[in-house]
Scaffold this active site. Structure first.
Site, PDB file in Angstrom:
ATOM      1  N   GLU A 115      -0.526  -2.451   2.055  1.00  0.00           N
ATOM      2  CA  GLU A 115      -1.018  -2.514   0.671  1.00  0.00           C
ATOM      3  C   GLU A 115       0.140  -2.878  -0.235  1.00  0.00           C
ATOM      4  O   GLU A 115       1.289  -2.609   0.096  1.00  0.00           O
ATOM      5  CB  GLU A 115      -1.512  -1.129   0.221  1.00  0.00           C
ATOM      6  CG  GLU A 115      -2.765  -0.670   0.879  1.00  0.00           C
ATOM      7  CD  GLU A 115      -3.023   0.810   0.614  1.00  0.00           C
ATOM      8  OE1 GLU A 115      -2.628   1.328  -0.436  1.00  0.00           O
ATOM      9  OE2 GLU A 115      -3.614   1.436   1.495  1.00  0.00           O
ATOM     10  N   LYS A 117       2.623  -2.256  -3.207  1.00  0.00           N
ATOM     11  CA  LYS A 117       3.123  -1.029  -3.818  1.00  0.00           C
ATOM     12  C   LYS A 117       3.185  -1.256  -5.328  1.00  0.00           C
ATOM     13  O   LYS A 117       4.050  -1.974  -5.821  1.00  0.00           O
ATOM     14  CB  LYS A 117       4.500  -0.679  -3.258  1.00  0.00           C
ATOM     15  CG  LYS A 117       4.986   0.654  -3.750  1.00  0.00           C
ATOM     16  CD  LYS A 117       6.212   1.082  -2.977  1.00  0.00           C
ATOM     17  CE  LYS A 117       6.668   2.466  -3.365  1.00  0.00           C
ATOM     18  NZ  LYS A 117       6.892   2.667  -4.766  1.00  0.00           N
ATOM     19  N   ASP A 119       3.871  -0.697  -9.082  1.00  0.00           N
ATOM     20  CA  ASP A 119       4.934   0.022  -9.789  1.00  0.00           C
ATOM     21  C   ASP A 119       4.355   0.718 -11.014  1.00  0.00           C
ATOM     22  O   ASP A 119       4.461   0.242 -12.132  1.00  0.00           O
ATOM     23  CB  ASP A 119       6.026  -0.973 -10.203  1.00  0.00           C
ATOM     24  CG  ASP A 119       7.299  -0.261 -10.606  1.00  0.00           C
ATOM     25  OD1 ASP A 119       7.368   0.970 -10.411  1.00  0.00           O
ATOM     26  OD2 ASP A 119       8.216  -0.919 -11.106  1.00  0.00           O
ATOM     27  N   TYR A 230      -6.072   4.514  -3.776  1.00  0.00           N
ATOM     28  CA  TYR A 230      -5.741   4.274  -2.372  1.00  0.00           C
ATOM     29  C   TYR A 230      -5.868   5.500  -1.465  1.00  0.00           C
ATOM     30  O   TYR A 230      -5.432   5.480  -0.320  1.00  0.00           O
ATOM     31  CB  TYR A 230      -4.327   3.686  -2.241  1.00  0.00           C
ATOM     32  CG  TYR A 230      -3.271   4.392  -3.081  1.00  0.00           C
ATOM     33  CD1 TYR A 230      -2.875   5.677  -2.792  1.00  0.00           C
ATOM     34  CD2 TYR A 230      -2.689   3.747  -4.163  1.00  0.00           C
ATOM     35  CE1 TYR A 230      -1.916   6.314  -3.555  1.00  0.00           C
ATOM     36  CE2 TYR A 230      -1.725   4.375  -4.934  1.00  0.00           C
ATOM     37  CZ  TYR A 230      -1.347   5.661  -4.623  1.00  0.00           C
ATOM     38  OH  TYR A 230      -0.394   6.290  -5.387  1.00  0.00           O
ATOM     39  N   LYS A 318      10.590  -1.863   0.511  1.00  0.00           N
ATOM     40  CA  LYS A 318      10.934  -2.225  -0.855  1.00  0.00           C
ATOM     41  C   LYS A 318      11.438  -3.659  -0.904  1.00  0.00           C
ATOM     42  O   LYS A 318      12.189  -4.090  -0.033  1.00  0.00           O
ATOM     43  CB  LYS A 318      12.027  -1.287  -1.385  1.00  0.00           C
ATOM     44  CG  LYS A 318      11.608   0.171  -1.474  1.00  0.00           C
ATOM     45  CD  LYS A 318      10.443   0.407  -2.409  1.00  0.00           C
ATOM     46  CE  LYS A 318      10.854   0.558  -3.839  1.00  0.00           C
ATOM     47  NZ  LYS A 318      11.447   1.794  -4.248  1.00  0.00           N
ATOM     48  N   CYS A 412      40.991  17.996  -8.312  1.00  0.00           N
ATOM     49  CA  CYS A 412      39.732  17.876  -9.045  1.00  0.00           C
ATOM     50  C   CYS A 412      40.032  17.476 -10.491  1.00  0.00           C
ATOM     51  O   CYS A 412      40.849  18.113 -11.146  1.00  0.00           O
ATOM     52  CB  CYS A 412      38.988  19.204  -9.000  1.00  0.00           C
ATOM     53  SG  CYS A 412      37.613  19.298 -10.147  1.00  0.00           S
ATOM     54  N   CYS A 415      39.118  20.772 -12.802  1.00  0.00           N
ATOM     55  CA  CYS A 415      39.828  22.052 -12.754  1.00  0.00           C
ATOM     56  C   CYS A 415      41.207  21.935 -12.128  1.00  0.00           C
ATOM     57  O   CYS A 415      41.913  22.934 -12.006  1.00  0.00           O
ATOM     58  CB  CYS A 415      39.003  23.086 -11.989  1.00  0.00           C
ATOM     59  SG  CYS A 415      38.948  22.765 -10.213  1.00  0.00           S
ATOM     60  N   CYS A 430      35.565  19.345  -4.405  1.00  0.00           N
ATOM     61  CA  CYS A 430      36.469  20.295  -5.031  1.00  0.00           C
ATOM     62  C   CYS A 430      36.249  21.620  -4.306  1.00  0.00           C
ATOM     63  O   CYS A 430      35.109  22.066  -4.146  1.00  0.00           O
ATOM     64  CB  CYS A 430      36.122  20.426  -6.512  1.00  0.00           C
ATOM     65  SG  CYS A 430      36.966  21.786  -7.303  1.00  0.00           S
ATOM     66  N   CYS A 435      35.149  26.130 -10.121  1.00  0.00           N
ATOM     67  CA  CYS A 435      35.407  24.910 -10.899  1.00  0.00           C
ATOM     68  C   CYS A 435      34.378  24.805 -12.042  1.00  0.00           C
ATOM     69  O   CYS A 435      33.170  24.887 -11.795  1.00  0.00           O
ATOM     70  CB  CYS A 435      35.304  23.675 -10.002  1.00  0.00           C
ATOM     71  SG  CYS A 435      35.333  22.131 -10.936  1.00  0.00           S
TER      72      CYS A 435
HETATM   73  S1  IVH Z   1       0.428   5.979  -0.775  1.00  0.00           S
HETATM   74  C1  IVH Z   1       1.225  10.202   0.769  1.00  0.00           C
HETATM   75  N1  IVH Z   1      -0.045   3.542  -1.623  1.00  0.00           N
HETATM   76  O1  IVH Z   1       4.582   4.785  -4.635  1.00  0.00           O
HETATM   77  C2  IVH Z   1       1.263   8.761   0.415  1.00  0.00           C
HETATM   78  N2  IVH Z   1       1.497   4.861  -2.855  1.00  0.00           N
HETATM   79  O2  IVH Z   1       7.277   5.582  -3.859  1.00  0.00           O
HETATM   80  C3  IVH Z   1       1.136   8.572  -1.030  1.00  0.00           C
HETATM   81  N3  IVH Z   1       2.431   3.784  -4.817  1.00  0.00           N
HETATM   82  O3  IVH Z   1       4.165   8.244  -5.132  1.00  0.00           O
HETATM   83  C4  IVH Z   1       1.364   7.259  -1.544  1.00  0.00           C
HETATM   84  N4  IVH Z   1       1.339   1.886  -4.616  1.00  0.00           N
HETATM   85  O4  IVH Z   1       2.946   6.615  -6.715  1.00  0.00           O
HETATM   86  C5  IVH Z   1       0.636   4.675  -1.827  1.00  0.00           C
HETATM   87  N5  IVH Z   1      -0.590   1.400  -2.273  1.00  0.00           N
HETATM   88  C6  IVH Z   1       0.081   2.521  -2.491  1.00  0.00           C
HETATM   89  C7  IVH Z   1       0.971   2.677  -3.581  1.00  0.00           C
HETATM   90  C8  IVH Z   1       1.669   3.876  -3.723  1.00  0.00           C
HETATM   91  C9  IVH Z   1       2.210   2.571  -5.346  1.00  0.00           C
HETATM   92  C10 IVH Z   1       3.390   4.771  -5.365  1.00  0.00           C
HETATM   93  C11 IVH Z   1       2.894   6.200  -5.379  1.00  0.00           C
HETATM   94  C12 IVH Z   1       3.937   6.968  -4.598  1.00  0.00           C
HETATM   95  C13 IVH Z   1       5.124   6.089  -4.740  1.00  0.00           C
HETATM   96  C14 IVH Z   1       6.146   6.337  -3.655  1.00  0.00           C
END
Ligand code: IVH
Length: 672
Positions: A115, A117, A119, A230, A318, A412, A415, A430, A435
């Site tokens: 899927e 991701k 943002d 999702y 990522k 350090c 301190c 340290c 400290c």
């Molecule tokens: S699954 C237990 N699917 O990315 C699994 N997360 O960096 C839960 N996010 O906290 C997440 N798109 O806010 C999932 N297709 C997607 C996502 C997604 C964005 C976010 C989500 C998560 C964060 C982790």
């Protein structure tokens, strides 16, 4: 038919039609009627509801924007923690993930779902009898903020989902997803703000976060937030056998699911999907920062389980963060809560992925050597994990003649205490437990929101308290008197009294928060919670042997050793004693008394248990000194098998290992 009965029927009919058109417009982006016709339908419904106010229900399409602005946000506990995702930046990390999935699948090829991701910010929506009752942000994963009034204004969030009423059978359905602000709406919003002389949002994610926390749903309604969902949980259980079926089910139910997901039969296909979307991300009207890869089979997901932070069945690949070049003006050393000396590059400010960056961590000396960085160098910086900026490369041909080497201080910087490098660690620390930098950071951590939550005790005040020698460690906070505080900068009698009330209130926060607040290395919030519920009292925890610490669900040797070392230090034991005398809650209210009848035994859980979640069962085993392991061997004491138990069950039978169902397991653990 009576007038009333007629109105009931008309209202029901209109609501259904409006819901249908909302779905076409907001979810499918494919309206069947013109906006004006839609507005007319809503107008008609409004008129009827005005004539029959007793027929207005919260899930009516006219009720998206509620009456008055909220007073403030309320914290709500999640029924199941909202975990984060482990990141994979390199191909090798994705291959590792694939290998782990294969190992758990016991020879069979695991299928994946990829899927995008998004943002944005994750959100949990709760439905009861098909009606939306609550929307809560992720917060710290355990507790979030109630933003129901705001998310009701999001057109793609349905207020009533007929299918959920049936599927949920009166129970609770939770749907999780990501709230985001589309790029065009973000640009429009910032243009308006610029026009009105208001501060601009740095990026769409900040704008979405700011909008969600706005107290006036009317403002939220005008911002055009959107959501992709999702995840679904029906009474805490995933309602289908495969994640891909869950996505299809959610879509059929009327939710907005991002259409760009794909079933992938192999890690090769996963990689292709990632490469494709890294290239194509510009096509989208929302920001994505990677691809989430999930194991498709829910059973396999359950077998793989989770760490305290992430599920083991998913990984976020990522995209390479966007990079920029800038100049290193200086390198300074920071001392953290654990005494770690961290060199930090002070940079010529530069814009990167939506915000301005003027510092970047260099981690440690090894990293400085690896980069070959000098003060004065031009460097490439990038947002690692998209939060903390880091230096990735030096542009050597731009090095000015006067560039100087960084020298790590032998003492350090705060301190002047001696520094040491612990075995197998890259960082210098340290060694002075007193400290001021460490004391300061430890106090700030203790007071922080996720620990003892002493509001008002921020950096400025902690600095003053330290300077006046009013506190040295957290336990001193409880000896503070009104006259100590009045007279500090910006501290009148009223704020002093408020602060003392906050300090007093912190005594009741609970054992888990206290364990976290003590700042034991490697003990995060969730581990603190597990330790609290396992040991029940701080006293038990402080005396726990390495072995019993390691028997706690999810606690490994590093954490166990760290806890033991913490309590082995006289200074820490003294702090704990002072906290006890100050009257802090050092006991977990609902802790089950720990018994040890499964001491040292290995137990395997497989399949879906009828009432217990995996985590609950694991905790019951851990509390009795047992250990949950993922594969069946001759060393396994017994297997607890539920519905759809697969390979592990047959393996147990083959090896002659005891198998029991949930009822038998409960009898066993309750009898002990
Ligand atoms: S699954 C237990 N699917 O990315 C699994 N997360 O960096 C839960 N996010 O906290 C997440 N798109 O806010 C999932 N297709 C997607 C996502 C997604 C964005 C976010 C989500 C998560 C964060 C982790």
């Amino acid at each position: 038919m009576s007038v009333k009965a007629e109105a009931v029927e008309q209202i029901a009919g209109l609501r259904e039609r409006i819901r249908h058109h909302e779905h076409r417009y907001y979810v499918l982006d494919d309206p069947e009627i013109a906006d004006r016709e839609f507005d007319e339908l809503v107008g008609e419904l409004r008129r009827l509801e005005a004539a029959h106010p007793e027929l207005v229900t919260p899930d009516s399409p006219t009720q998206r924007v509620g009456g008055k602005p909220a007073e403030g946000m309320v914290a709500v506990e999640h029924t199941l923690p909202m975990l984060s995702l482990d990141n994979a930046y390199a191909e090798s990390e994705l291959l590792d993930f694939d290998r782990r999935a294969q190992e758990s699948a016991a020879g069979r090829r695991p299928g994946f779902v990829c899927e995008l991701k998004i943002d944005g910010l994750s959100l949990a929506l709760t439905f009861e009898n098909g009606s939306l009752v609550r929307g809560v942000t992720r917060g710290d994963g355990l507790r979030g903020e109630d933003v129901t009034a705001n998310i009701r204004t999001i057109g793609s969030v349905p207020l009533f989902v007929p299918v959920l009423r049936r599927e949920g059978q009166g129970g609770t359905v939770e749907v999780r997803g990501e709230v985001f602000l589309p790029l065009d709406s973000f640009q429009k919003l910032n243009r308006e703000r610029e026009h009105q002389g208001e501060p601009l949002f740095a990026n769409p994610r900040n704008a979405a976060a700011g909008t969600l926390r706005t107290l006036d749903p009317g403002v939220v309604a005008g911002r055009n937030l959107d959501i992709f969902v999702y995840q679904a949980l029906v009474d805490g259980q995933v309602p289908r056998r495969n994640h891909s079926e869950v996505l299809e089910w959610l879509e059929d139910a009327g939710f907005k699911v991002n259409p760009r997901w794909k079933r992938c039969a192999s890690v090769r296909e996963v990689m292709e999907f990632c490469q494709e979307w890294e290239k194509r991300r510009q096509e989208l009207n929302y920001e994505i920062d990677g691809v989430v890869v999930k194991v498709d089979s829910i059973l396999l997901q359950q077998d793989m389980g989770a760490t305290s932070k992430f599920p083991r069945w998913a990984v976020a690949c990522k995209f390479r963060a966007r990079q920029a070049t800038t100049v290193v003006n200086d390198i300074q050393v920071q001392v953290g809560r654990t005494g770690a000396l961290t060199p930090v590059a002070l940079l010529e400010p530069v814009r990167l992925a939506g915000s301005t960056i003027s510092r970047a961590t260099l981690h440690n000396l090894d990293e400085i050597d690896r980069l070959g960085i000098k003060i004065g160098d031009t460097v490439w910086v990038e947002k690692g994990g998209d939060v903390i900026p880091k230096v990735v490369k030096v542009v050597e041909h731009l090095r000015p003649p006067g560039a100087t080497d960084f020298v790590m201080p032998q003492r350090c910087p705060i301190c002047r205490g001696e520094v040491f490098r612990a075995e197998d660690e890259a960082v210098l620390r340290c060694g002075n437990l007193t400290c001021p930098a460490m004391i300061r950071e430890a106090l700030l951590h203790y007071c922080s929101r996720r620990a003892l939550r002493i509001e008002g005790l921020g950096e400025a005040l902690v600095d003053q308290l330290l300077k006046k020698e009013l506190v040295r460690d957290p336990s001193d906070l409880y000896a503070l008197k009104l006259e100590d505080l009045v007279g500090l900068e910006r501290m009148g009698p009223k704020s002093a009294a408020n602060l003392l009330a906050q300090v007093e209130a912190s005594k009741q926060r609970g054992l888990a928060q206290l364990i976290f607040g003590l700042g034991i290395r490697h003990v995060g919030e969730r581990t603190a919670m597990l330790l609290a519920s396992h040991f029940g009292t701080l006293e038990n925890l402080s005396r726990a042997s390495l072995e019993s610490l390691e028997s706690v669900f999810e606690v490994g040797p590093v954490v166990a050793e760290s806890v033991r070392q913490f309590f082995a230090q006289a200074a820490n034991r003294e702090i704990v004693e002072k906290l006890r005398l100050a009257g802090l809650t050092l006991e977990e209210e609902h802790a089950e008394s720990a018994t040890s009848d499964l001491q040292g035994q290995q137990v395997v859980l497989t399949g879906r248990l009828p009432t217990l979640t995996r985590e609950e069962a694991s905790r019951m085993i851990a509390r009795r000194g047992g250990r949950v392991t993922s594969s069946v061997s001759k060393k396994t004491a017994f297997v607890v098998a539920g519905e759809d138990a697969g390979g592990k069950l047959s393996k147990a039978r083959q090896l002659g290992v005891d198998v029991m169902d949930e009822a038998e397991f409960l009898r066993l653990v309750r009898e002990q």
